[in-house]
Design a protein around this motif. Sequence first.
Motif, PDB file in Angstrom:
ATOM      1  N   GLU A  61       0.953  -0.838   0.132  1.00 56.88           N
ATOM      2  CA  GLU A  61       0.055  -0.170  -0.007  1.00 56.88           C
ATOM      3  C   GLU A  61       0.548   1.241  -0.046  1.00 56.88           C
ATOM      4  OE1 GLU A  61      -3.749   0.924   0.912  1.00 56.88           O
ATOM      5  OE2 GLU A  61      -4.021  -1.913   2.049  1.00 56.88           O
ATOM      6  N   ASN A  69      -3.728   0.552  -8.055  1.00 61.76           N
ATOM      7  CA  ASN A  69      -5.419  -0.017  -8.122  1.00 61.76           C
ATOM      8  C   ASN A  69      -6.432   0.104  -9.586  1.00 61.76           C
ATOM      9  OD1 ASN A  69      -5.201   1.200  -5.564  1.00 61.76           O
ATOM     10  ND2 ASN A  69      -7.156   1.485  -5.706  1.00 61.76           N
ATOM     11  N   SER A 303     -10.824  -7.190   1.716  1.00 64.97           N
ATOM     12  CA  SER A 303      -9.879  -7.085   0.703  1.00 64.97           C
ATOM     13  C   SER A 303     -10.146  -5.885  -0.110  1.00 64.97           C
ATOM     14  CB  SER A 303      -9.629  -8.679   0.315  1.00 64.97           C
ATOM     15  OG  SER A 303     -10.628  -8.615  -0.997  1.00 64.97           O
ATOM     16  N   PHE A 304      -8.853  -5.813  -0.601  1.00 67.72           N
ATOM     17  CA  PHE A 304      -9.173  -5.042  -1.208  1.00 67.72           C
ATOM     18  C   PHE A 304      -7.738  -4.976  -2.872  1.00 67.72           C
ATOM     19  CE2 PHE A 304     -11.112  -1.113  -0.253  1.00 67.72           C
ATOM     20  CZ  PHE A 304     -11.916  -0.398  -1.764  1.00 67.72           C
ATOM     21  N   ARG A 306      -3.989  -4.560  -5.228  1.00 63.43           N
ATOM     22  CA  ARG A 306      -3.629  -3.808  -6.282  1.00 63.43           C
ATOM     23  C   ARG A 306      -3.439  -4.669  -7.279  1.00 63.43           C
ATOM     24  NH1 ARG A 306      -6.074  -0.999  -2.941  1.00 63.43           N
ATOM     25  NH2 ARG A 306      -5.081   0.290  -1.944  1.00 63.43           N
ATOM     26  N   TYR A 329      -7.555  -8.003   3.942  1.00 65.45           N
ATOM     27  CA  TYR A 329      -7.064  -7.633   6.052  1.00 65.45           C
ATOM     28  C   TYR A 329      -7.701  -8.294   6.954  1.00 65.45           C
ATOM     29  CZ  TYR A 329      -7.010  -2.629   2.598  1.00 65.45           C
ATOM     30  OH  TYR A 329      -6.652  -2.092   1.691  1.00 65.45           O
ATOM     31  N   GLY A 358      -7.009  -0.300   5.438  1.00 66.60           N
ATOM     32  CA  GLY A 358      -6.253   0.291   4.318  1.00 66.60           C
ATOM     33  C   GLY A 358      -5.455   0.823   4.833  1.00 66.60           C
ATOM     34  N   TYR A 363      -5.910   5.593   1.575  1.00 61.36           N
ATOM     35  CA  TYR A 363      -6.263   4.825   3.228  1.00 61.36           C
ATOM     36  C   TYR A 363      -8.257   5.367   3.058  1.00 61.36           C
ATOM     37  CZ  TYR A 363      -6.949   5.780   8.351  1.00 61.36           C
ATOM     38  OH  TYR A 363      -7.639   5.039   9.404  1.00 61.36           O
ATOM     39  N   CYS A 364      -9.242   4.866   3.474  1.00 65.75           N
ATOM     40  CA  CYS A 364     -10.425   5.208   4.018  1.00 65.75           C
ATOM     41  C   CYS A 364     -10.668   6.287   4.056  1.00 65.75           C
ATOM     42  CB  CYS A 364     -10.931   4.217   4.931  1.00 65.75           C
ATOM     43  SG  CYS A 364     -12.472   4.344   5.265  1.00 65.75           S
TER      44      CYS A 364
END
Length: 415
Positions: A61, A69, A303-304, A306, A329, A358, A363-364
């Motif tokens: 990240e 992304n 999750s996200f 990359r 996460y 995140g 970041y959120c």
Amino acid sequence: MTNAVEAAGLMLAEPGTYTDNDRLHEGLSLLRRESPVHRVEAADYRPFWAVTRHADIMEIERDHERFRNAPRPVLSPRALDERLEQMVAEGRALRTLVHIDGREHRLLRAIGADWFRPSVMRRMESRVRELTRRSVDQMAALGGECDFAAQISMDFPLYVILSLLGMPEDDFGLMRALTQELFGNSDPDKARDLDPASATLVIDDLFAYFGKLAASRRATPTEDIASTIANAQVDGEYLSDQDVLSYFIIVATAGHDTTSGALAGGIQALAEHPEQLRRLKADPSLIPTAVDEIIRWTTPVTSFMRNAAEDCTLRGVQIRAGDALLLSYPSGNRDEDVFADPFTFDVGRTPNKHLSFGFGVHYCLGAALAKMEIAAFLQELLPRLDSLELAGEPALAATNFVGGLKRLPIRYSVT
Ligand code: HEM
């Protein structure tokens, strides 16, 4: 590689895995130990690397030039990926902050960021408190038993974010249905149907709704996020319709199921750990650490992703340009290298470097708002709560993106 490790990797793509926390965490612990950067080739999904250690998730990240992304920011089935690619080509796909990188992301993020600064948050606090009071009054009116997930926690964060956005209260029900379908689209209780293309139908409906809202705010700007976004300029130009609508959609949807998932999961955790509930009631100064612990414990976003911009190695594993990496996460948040007793729910936990929001440039955006909402709810509920226990089996939604409880039967006494 053992069969158990292979199975643990494959389970990450199955929405059903997230209905069973014990199975999920058994698999994640195994991956962290045996194969922390693990190649997953699951039927119906394009291949991806599952990244399960806290330090590796942070490293990826942090390095946002190398790990981007676009084009695949979230895990979705191959058929949906392909359908979305087609929509991108036709110019009618979602292109939100999570789909964009670099300078363009920075400029777009700055437009909304003003609304989430602490001074604006403080102005919001009285509205949030009014909504928490309404929710706790409703618990009292329900007479000591309710499905907290369906009847209380679903609506409260939705109302907060939609008020901030400037939407009329009459439309809240419609938004609730649309966002649930968008995020929970693998769960039979929530999906329009089980065809992956159903998510794209939801997106069409959201576009239609927000198109009208944008037009009205351009004609008559008001004091809300919708007006800020509809009238924002980047490099002297208004945002495209696609960007305006995508912005509305990310704010309306990202702030809803996530926060309700954390709140319901927090109430479940307090019901299951009465000693922690007693501790918190006795010492409300613990509310800020309790809020972070609830958010770590529940980890609503599973999750996200990359995408590697160039060849590189991660923990000795060769990653190729174009490979997608899934940041788990829930796994980072139970990493034994970072958290003392990670499987203990501790309302006083500090430090608490959880990854639920995140990290880094993505970041959120709504982290402070989410924390303020959960803190306000606990501040209202705890002094009025005499008892709390489960009154049936809780049920988690089947989804591999934004998870959380869809059912939480509780019995309580609220004055
Ligand atoms: C991004 C989690 C509440 C708006 C994110 C990300 C995560 C996340 C994991 C991606 C971070 C990354 O890629 O590093 C959560 C959780 C929430 C929550 C767990 C509640 C407990 C909210 C709220 C809002 C919001 C209340 C209100 C608007 C956003 C937006 C982004 C985002 C706009 C995209 C940021 C970007 O890409 O620059 N959130 N979120 N979230 N969240 Fe939240």
